[in-house]
Design a protein around this motif. Structure first.
Motif, mmCIF file in Angstrom:
data_model
loop_
_atom_site.group_PDB
_atom_site.id
_atom_site.type_symbol
_atom_site.label_atom_id
_atom_site.label_comp_id
_atom_site.label_asym_id
_atom_site.label_seq_id
_atom_site.Cartn_x
_atom_site.Cartn_y
_atom_site.Cartn_z
ATOM 1 N N PHE A 105 3.989 10.892 -7.901
ATOM 2 C CA PHE A 105 3.847 9.468 -7.614
ATOM 3 C C PHE A 105 4.300 9.135 -6.194
ATOM 4 C CE2 PHE A 105 4.627 9.451 -12.301
ATOM 5 C CZ PHE A 105 3.368 9.023 -12.681
ATOM 6 N N GLN A 106 5.364 9.781 -5.763
ATOM 7 C CA GLN A 106 5.899 9.500 -4.432
ATOM 8 C C GLN A 106 4.918 9.912 -3.332
ATOM 9 O OE1 GLN A 106 9.451 11.792 -5.039
ATOM 10 N NE2 GLN A 106 10.668 10.039 -5.710
ATOM 11 N N ALA A 107 4.267 11.047 -3.511
ATOM 12 C CA ALA A 107 3.267 11.490 -2.532
ATOM 13 C C ALA A 107 2.072 10.545 -2.523
ATOM 14 C CB ALA A 107 2.823 12.916 -2.847
ATOM 15 N N ASN A 108 1.642 10.119 -3.702
ATOM 16 C CA ASN A 108 0.525 9.182 -3.791
ATOM 17 C C ASN A 108 0.855 7.849 -3.116
ATOM 18 O OD1 ASN A 108 -1.083 10.954 -5.173
ATOM 19 N ND2 ASN A 108 -0.832 9.993 -7.170
ATOM 20 N N ALA A 109 2.102 7.414 -3.265
ATOM 21 C CA ALA A 109 2.520 6.136 -2.694
ATOM 22 C C ALA A 109 2.397 6.143 -1.180
ATOM 23 C CB ALA A 109 3.962 5.829 -3.112
ATOM 24 N N ARG A 110 2.949 7.155 -0.550
ATOM 25 C CA ARG A 110 2.889 7.240 0.908
ATOM 26 C C ARG A 110 1.444 7.366 1.389
ATOM 27 N NH1 ARG A 110 5.496 5.918 5.686
ATOM 28 N NH2 ARG A 110 4.762 7.311 7.332
ATOM 29 N N SER A 111 0.665 8.173 0.705
ATOM 30 C CA SER A 111 -0.733 8.363 1.080
ATOM 31 C C SER A 111 -1.523 7.059 0.966
ATOM 32 C CB SER A 111 -1.358 9.441 0.196
ATOM 33 O OG SER A 111 -2.738 9.581 0.467
ATOM 34 N N TYR A 112 -1.285 6.322 -0.128
ATOM 35 C CA TYR A 112 -1.994 5.054 -0.307
ATOM 36 C C TYR A 112 -1.623 4.064 0.795
ATOM 37 C CZ TYR A 112 -3.428 0.565 -2.096
ATOM 38 O OH TYR A 112 -4.010 -0.675 -2.184
ATOM 39 N N ALA A 113 -0.336 3.981 1.104
ATOM 40 C CA ALA A 113 0.102 3.049 2.139
ATOM 41 C C ALA A 113 -0.526 3.379 3.489
ATOM 42 C CB ALA A 113 1.626 3.066 2.238
ATOM 43 N N LYS A 114 -0.604 4.658 3.807
ATOM 44 C CA LYS A 114 -1.222 5.061 5.076
ATOM 45 C C LYS A 114 -2.679 4.620 5.150
ATOM 46 C CE LYS A 114 1.363 9.238 6.413
ATOM 47 N NZ LYS A 114 1.271 10.715 6.584
ATOM 48 N N ARG A 115 -3.398 4.778 4.036
ATOM 49 C CA ARG A 115 -4.835 4.492 4.033
ATOM 50 C C ARG A 115 -5.162 3.009 3.946
ATOM 51 N NH1 ARG A 115 -6.813 6.195 -0.601
ATOM 52 N NH2 ARG A 115 -4.877 7.012 -1.490
ATOM 53 N N HIS A 116 -4.302 2.218 3.293
ATOM 54 C CA HIS A 116 -4.707 0.857 2.964
ATOM 55 C C HIS A 116 -3.796 -0.259 3.455
ATOM 56 C CE1 HIS A 116 -7.811 2.454 0.335
ATOM 57 N NE2 HIS A 116 -6.906 3.222 -0.227
ATOM 58 N N LEU A 117 -2.564 0.065 3.861
ATOM 59 C CA LEU A 117 -1.622 -1.005 4.171
ATOM 60 C C LEU A 117 -1.110 -0.956 5.603
ATOM 61 C CD1 LEU A 117 0.471 -0.972 0.860
ATOM 62 C CD2 LEU A 117 -1.478 -2.424 1.439
ATOM 63 N N SER A 118 -1.774 -0.224 6.464
ATOM 64 C CA SER A 118 -1.332 -0.082 7.841
ATOM 65 C C SER A 118 -1.296 -1.433 8.559
ATOM 66 C CB SER A 118 -2.265 0.869 8.592
ATOM 67 O OG SER A 118 -2.113 0.731 9.983
ATOM 68 N N LYS A 119 -0.170 -1.730 9.162
ATOM 69 C CA LYS A 119 -0.018 -2.974 9.919
ATOM 70 C C LYS A 119 -1.069 -3.082 11.026
ATOM 71 C CE LYS A 119 3.359 -5.306 12.922
ATOM 72 N NZ LYS A 119 4.751 -5.239 13.467
ATOM 73 N N LYS A 120 -1.289 -2.009 11.732
ATOM 74 C CA LYS A 120 -2.242 -2.038 12.838
ATOM 75 C C LYS A 120 -3.645 -2.359 12.350
ATOM 76 C CE LYS A 120 -4.068 0.792 16.630
ATOM 77 N NZ LYS A 120 -3.972 2.103 17.333
#
Length: 431
Positions: free
Chosen positions: A380-395
């Motif tokens: 779950f922890q790996a999925n969380a970071r991966s999802y944030a990178k793909r979909h929640l990037s501030k830039k």
């Protein structure tokens, strides 16, 4: 370059909630070359007390990260109730007229953006847009009237009817209405707001500022915790919409396990009541701490083995917890309380970001914690970071927000024209 006027009751340097995101939006627009002015209050949330650096000031203008910020005095209740909150919000509206009136005699803003809640601030922004010929946008972080009704904060049917009619009127007058989830967008459209002028901009995360850290680099030592302890963390606003009493009830269940701790970090209207409940129950496995500095966010999030994201049933899809993004960016595993079919449930379950249990149910919460304590959460922890990178990037999100709100015609669901923004909303739009 556009001249942008932002109007909202919360702004930086508030560390959490709407003020955090509006402050980052203003700074981003200024950094990318736009002229930005903000009319707001003095920072007070979530402590419900004006921060010490601003106490004693009346109307005050200063620069914050390239943004001209006009701050207004206002009423901040010590104990928050529906009636006091209404007075609180209207005190700001009246106080802000000191800045609005002179702005009528200055060069117009190209865009006036009102951040809701409170939704009724939008009437002042709308009047300005009529008189000056500016574009009028509303960004909805929280469907305030729906939440007040469903959570029982306002029970007078006549008052609710007036508020819903006023909300519908002002949303229809906006040139564009944006919000933070597809479910909230659907509810806005159900208020007979034209779908062609609504858009979704999820709350973002600074992926560079928030990083996964080992327990040894966390705040466990400062919090009096061992690396071998199991830590269940709730961090954020301690308000009425989360049903936080469940945390205390769950802690009672685990009191006999000396290595399991519940850590509550934050401020809000419910904090004193929660502390009193812990004291009354003589619980030794619950620790309370104030909000931490923004530079310590990664260390705070690394403190937890499991992150709690709690919501009452009545608040489902009326708001989306802003704490979720930073947790995912830090590679944290979440345990959320959400019913099937809600945005929060669908997101966590579909993307396998953590565990989902029934809201407002102590047996369900305890069962979820039991599963988490007996499971290797690395997946779950790996999925969380991966999802944030793909979909929640501030830039990515702020670039899209700037482009779609300030760059011309609003474009929806045209991947070949706005691929980066479509990727941000992939989960929301794939249902």
């Amino acid at each position: 370059m556009k001249k942008v006027l932002i109007y909202g009751i919360n702004y930086a340097p508030e560390l959490t909630g709407i003020g955090k995101y509006t402050g980052e939006l203003g700074a981003w627009l200024a950094e990318t070359g736009h002229e930005v002015e903000v009319i707001t209050t003095f920072p007070y949330y979530p402590q419900w007390e004006v921060q010490s650096d601003f106490k004693g000031k009346l109307w005050h203008t200063h620069l914050h990260k390239g943004v001209t910020v006009h701050r207004c005095p206002f009423y901040v209740p010590k104990q928050v109730s529906a009636a006091k909150r209404i007075i609180h919000e209207f005190s700001f509206l009246l106080s802000s007229l000191v800045y609005w009136i002179p702005l009528l005699f200055k060069p117009k803003a190209d865009v006036v953006l009102c951040v809701a809640p409170p939704f009724h601030l939008s009437f002042v922004a709308y009047l300005y847009s009529l008189l000056k010929g500016s574009l009028f946008y509303i960004h909805v972080q929280d469907l305030q009237v729906d939440a007040a009704k469903d959570l029982g904060m306002i029970k007078n049917k006549s008052l609710l009817n007036i508020l819903f009619k006023a909300e519908k009127f002002i949303l229809n007058k906006a040139d564009r209405v944006s919000t933070i989830s597809l479910a909230m967008e659907k509810k806005i459209i159900q208020k007979e707001v034209g779908e062609n002028k609504t858009y979704v901009f999820p709350n973002w995360v600074d992926m560079e500022a928030i990083q996964p850290l080992p327990k040894s680099a966390s705040l466990r030592k400062e919090f009096g915790l061992r690396n071998t302890d199991k830590v269940i963390l709730y961090s954020g606003n301690l308000g009425e919409k989360q049903g936080l009493e469940l945390i205390i009830e769950a802690a009672k269940h685990y009191q006999k396990f000396p290595h399991i701790y519940f850590v509550v970090v934050g401020s809000g209207g419910a904090k004193e009541r929660l502390i009193e409940k812990v004291d009354a129950e003589k619980l030794t496995n619950v620790k309370f701490f104030p909000l931490q500095k923004s530079e310590d966010m990664s260390r705070l999030l690394a403190t937890a083995d499991l992150h709690l994201v709690l919501q009452k049933k009545a608040a489902a899809d009326l708001l989306l917890p802003s704490k979720l993004g930073p947790i995912l960016a830090a590679g944290g595993c979440v345990l959320v309380t959400a019913d099937p079919g809600t945005t929060l449930h669908n997101l966590v379950a579909t993307q396998q970001l953590g565990l989902v249990v029934e809201p407002e149910s102590l047996p369900a919460l305890v069962a979820g914690i039991d599963v988490a304590l007996q499971t290797n959460l690395a997946f779950f922890q790996a999925n969380a970071r991966s999802y944030a990178k793909r979909h929640l990037s501030k830039k990515v999100i702020l670039s899209a927000m700037e482009r779609e709100l300030l760059g011309g015609k609003l474009i929806k669901n045209v991947p070949e024209l706005v691929p980066s923004f479509q990727s941000v909303n992939e989960v929301y739009y794939s249902g």
